[in-house]
Scaffold this motif. Sequence first.
Motif, PDB file in Angstrom:
ATOM      1  N   PRO A 175      51.332  -3.437 -26.618  1.00 57.73           N
ATOM      2  CA  PRO A 175      52.241  -2.427 -27.196  1.00 57.73           C
ATOM      3  C   PRO A 175      53.647  -2.959 -27.473  1.00 57.73           C
ATOM      4  O   PRO A 175      54.411  -2.325 -28.217  1.00 57.73           O
ATOM      5  CB  PRO A 175      52.278  -1.348 -26.107  1.00 57.73           C
ATOM      6  N   MET A 176      54.003  -4.116 -26.915  1.00 58.74           N
ATOM      7  CA  MET A 176      55.348  -4.631 -27.141  1.00 58.74           C
ATOM      8  C   MET A 176      55.499  -5.245 -28.529  1.00 58.74           C
ATOM      9  O   MET A 176      56.622  -5.357 -29.029  1.00 58.74           O
ATOM     10  CB  MET A 176      55.690  -5.693 -26.069  1.00 58.74           C
ATOM     11  N   THR A 177      54.388  -5.643 -29.159  1.00 58.57           N
ATOM     12  CA  THR A 177      54.449  -6.184 -30.513  1.00 58.57           C
ATOM     13  C   THR A 177      54.330  -5.038 -31.516  1.00 58.57           C
ATOM     14  O   THR A 177      53.540  -4.098 -31.318  1.00 58.57           O
ATOM     15  CB  THR A 177      53.315  -7.190 -30.746  1.00 58.57           C
ATOM     16  N   ALA A 178      55.102  -5.133 -32.565  1.00 59.70           N
ATOM     17  CA  ALA A 178      55.098  -4.067 -33.571  1.00 59.70           C
ATOM     18  C   ALA A 178      53.797  -4.117 -34.375  1.00 59.70           C
ATOM     19  O   ALA A 178      53.438  -5.172 -34.925  1.00 59.70           O
ATOM     20  CB  ALA A 178      56.296  -4.229 -34.505  1.00 59.70           C
ATOM     21  N   PRO A 179      53.065  -3.021 -34.472  1.00 60.04           N
ATOM     22  CA  PRO A 179      51.819  -3.034 -35.256  1.00 60.04           C
ATOM     23  C   PRO A 179      52.101  -2.996 -36.748  1.00 60.04           C
ATOM     24  O   PRO A 179      53.215  -2.686 -37.192  1.00 60.04           O
ATOM     25  CB  PRO A 179      51.110  -1.756 -34.796  1.00 60.04           C
ATOM     26  N   ASP A 180      51.087  -3.319 -37.518  1.00 63.65           N
ATOM     27  CA  ASP A 180      51.196  -3.256 -38.972  1.00 63.65           C
ATOM     28  C   ASP A 180      51.367  -1.805 -39.409  1.00 63.65           C
ATOM     29  O   ASP A 180      50.707  -0.892 -38.891  1.00 63.65           O
ATOM     30  CB  ASP A 180      49.943  -3.857 -39.609  1.00 63.65           C
ATOM     31  N   SER A 181      52.248  -1.595 -40.358  1.00 70.19           N
ATOM     32  CA  SER A 181      52.530  -0.221 -40.787  1.00 70.19           C
ATOM     33  C   SER A 181      51.358   0.419 -41.524  1.00 70.19           C
ATOM     34  O   SER A 181      51.277   1.650 -41.604  1.00 70.19           O
ATOM     35  CB  SER A 181      53.781  -0.192 -41.679  1.00 70.19           C
ATOM     36  N   HIS A 182      50.462  -0.396 -42.071  1.00 73.97           N
ATOM     37  CA  HIS A 182      49.297   0.130 -42.785  1.00 73.97           C
ATOM     38  C   HIS A 182      48.002   0.020 -41.975  1.00 73.97           C
ATOM     39  O   HIS A 182      46.915   0.148 -42.530  1.00 73.97           O
ATOM     40  CB  HIS A 182      49.116  -0.625 -44.113  1.00 73.97           C
ATOM     41  N   LEU A 183      48.138  -0.236 -40.670  1.00 69.04           N
ATOM     42  CA  LEU A 183      46.943  -0.427 -39.853  1.00 69.04           C
ATOM     43  C   LEU A 183      46.166   0.869 -39.672  1.00 69.04           C
ATOM     44  O   LEU A 183      44.931   0.853 -39.635  1.00 69.04           O
ATOM     45  CB  LEU A 183      47.351  -1.003 -38.485  1.00 69.04           C
ATOM     46  N   TYR A 184      46.862   1.974 -39.589  1.00 66.56           N
ATOM     47  CA  TYR A 184      46.217   3.269 -39.352  1.00 66.56           C
ATOM     48  C   TYR A 184      46.230   4.155 -40.597  1.00 66.56           C
ATOM     49  O   TYR A 184      46.305   5.378 -40.486  1.00 66.56           O
ATOM     50  CB  TYR A 184      46.907   3.992 -38.187  1.00 66.56           C
ATOM     51  N   ASP A 185      46.184   3.521 -41.755  1.00 64.65           N
ATOM     52  CA  ASP A 185      46.128   4.319 -42.979  1.00 64.65           C
ATOM     53  C   ASP A 185      44.780   5.029 -43.145  1.00 64.65           C
ATOM     54  O   ASP A 185      44.702   6.092 -43.752  1.00 64.65           O
ATOM     55  CB  ASP A 185      46.397   3.437 -44.198  1.00 64.65           C
TER      56      ASP A 185
ATOM     57  N   ASP B 208      55.482   5.836 -34.406  1.00 62.53           N
ATOM     58  CA  ASP B 208      56.795   5.426 -34.908  1.00 62.53           C
ATOM     59  C   ASP B 208      56.659   4.489 -36.101  1.00 62.53           C
ATOM     60  O   ASP B 208      57.313   4.689 -37.140  1.00 62.53           O
ATOM     61  CB  ASP B 208      57.570   4.756 -33.767  1.00 62.53           C
ATOM     62  N   LYS B 209      55.822   3.459 -35.999  1.00 61.40           N
ATOM     63  CA  LYS B 209      55.732   2.439 -37.039  1.00 61.40           C
ATOM     64  C   LYS B 209      54.848   2.855 -38.218  1.00 61.40           C
ATOM     65  O   LYS B 209      55.156   2.521 -39.358  1.00 61.40           O
ATOM     66  CB  LYS B 209      55.191   1.135 -36.437  1.00 61.40           C
ATOM     67  N   CYS B 210      53.764   3.549 -37.945  1.00 55.87           N
ATOM     68  CA  CYS B 210      52.802   3.870 -39.001  1.00 55.87           C
ATOM     69  C   CYS B 210      53.058   5.217 -39.666  1.00 55.87           C
ATOM     70  O   CYS B 210      52.665   5.413 -40.825  1.00 55.87           O
ATOM     71  CB  CYS B 210      51.375   3.845 -38.435  1.00 55.87           C
ATOM     72  N   LEU B 211      53.705   6.150 -38.977  1.00 63.26           N
ATOM     73  CA  LEU B 211      53.924   7.484 -39.535  1.00 63.26           C
ATOM     74  C   LEU B 211      55.409   7.798 -39.743  1.00 63.26           C
ATOM     75  O   LEU B 211      55.744   8.938 -40.096  1.00 63.26           O
ATOM     76  CB  LEU B 211      53.302   8.551 -38.623  1.00 63.26           C
ATOM     77  N   ASN B 212      56.283   6.818 -39.492  1.00 68.85           N
ATOM     78  CA  ASN B 212      57.737   6.995 -39.714  1.00 68.85           C
ATOM     79  C   ASN B 212      58.275   8.201 -38.937  1.00 68.85           C
ATOM     80  O   ASN B 212      58.930   9.098 -39.477  1.00 68.85           O
ATOM     81  CB  ASN B 212      58.040   7.153 -41.208  1.00 68.85           C
ATOM     82  N   MET B 213      58.008   8.204 -37.628  1.00 67.82           N
ATOM     83  CA  MET B 213      58.465   9.301 -36.768  1.00 67.82           C
ATOM     84  C   MET B 213      59.368   8.747 -35.661  1.00 67.82           C
ATOM     85  O   MET B 213      59.216   9.074 -34.480  1.00 67.82           O
ATOM     86  CB  MET B 213      57.262  10.028 -36.162  1.00 67.82           C
TER      87      MET B 213
END
Length: 283
Positions: free
Chosen positions: A138-148, A254-259
Motif C-alpha cells: 500500500p505504500m507504493t502508489a497504484p496505477d490510476s487506471h488499474l481499477y477502471d 484516492d489515486k483511482c477515483l480522485n477522492m
Amino acid sequence: MFNDDQRGPAPTSYGGQPQFRNVPQQRQQQQQQQQQDGWYGQVPLQQQQQQQQQYHGGPVGGGPNGPNISSSYNPNFVSQGMSGNMSGGMTGSMSSGPMAPGGAQGTFDDYDNEPPLLEELGVNVPHIIAKTKAIMTPMTAPDSHLYDDTDMAGPLCFALLLGVTLMLTGKLHFGYIYGFGVFGCLALSAVVNLMHPQGVDTWRVFSILGYSLVPVNLLAALAVLLNLSASLFGFILCALTVGWSTFASVRVFDKCLNMREQRWLVAYPIALLYSCFVLITVF
C-alpha cells in the motif's frame, strides 16, 4: 318307418345355418375356383375394379375415363422418397454454411485464433495479480487506471478463500462473509456516490473493497496455527490487519477515483467493515 322324402328338411345347427352333408366336395370346388383365379385367395379382377371405384369415387382403369393406376404404381416409390429425403437433408445441412477464411466450411474451424477460456469468461489473471500486488504494497502508489474495469473474479475468489480458511478452524461463516460483504459494499457505494462529484460505479466499489480482503485472508491463515483470541499479540495483529486493509482501499479510492479530499470520510466506514471481518475471523 319313414322314407327319406317324409323326413322333411335337413336339421339346422344352433346358429341357424344348414348343415351340409357333402362338405369335402364343396371344399374341392372352392379350391378349383381359386386355382382358376391365379393364386390362392385372389379376388377377381372385376371385384377389384368395383372396390377401387367405391374407394376413388370414379372409374378406375386404363380407359379414357380413368387413369391407369396399375401402370403408374411404383412399389419402390416410398423407399426412394425416404432415402432421398434423409440423405439429401443430412448432406445439405452438413455442407451448407458460410465459408471460413481458410477455405474450410463452417464458422468455428479456426481454432488457433480462438481466445482462451478465461478470457471469454472475463477473467484476466495478470490483471488480478497486479491488483493484488497493489493491495499488498500500500505504500507504493497504484496505477490510476488499474481499477477502471469492474473485475469481480478476484473479490469472489478472496471471499471464498476466507470462508474455506475459516472452515479449517471449525467456523462455517460463508453466510456472514457474503452478508457483511454485500451489505457493506452497497452502503459504502452509496456514501462514495454522495461524495464523488461524478459518481462511481457500484461494481468498482465492490472490486476495490473485495481486493482489500487480502490482509484478512492472511490473518485467517495465521489463525489456523495460532490462537489469536486469547493473547495480546492476537489483538495487535487484528488492529494491524484492519489498518492495512483500510489504508490500502483508501489509497486506491484516492489515486483511482480522485477522492483525495474525501479520503478520511471514506476511511471510517471502511474501517468498520473490515473490523467485522476481523471479528468473525478471530472469534
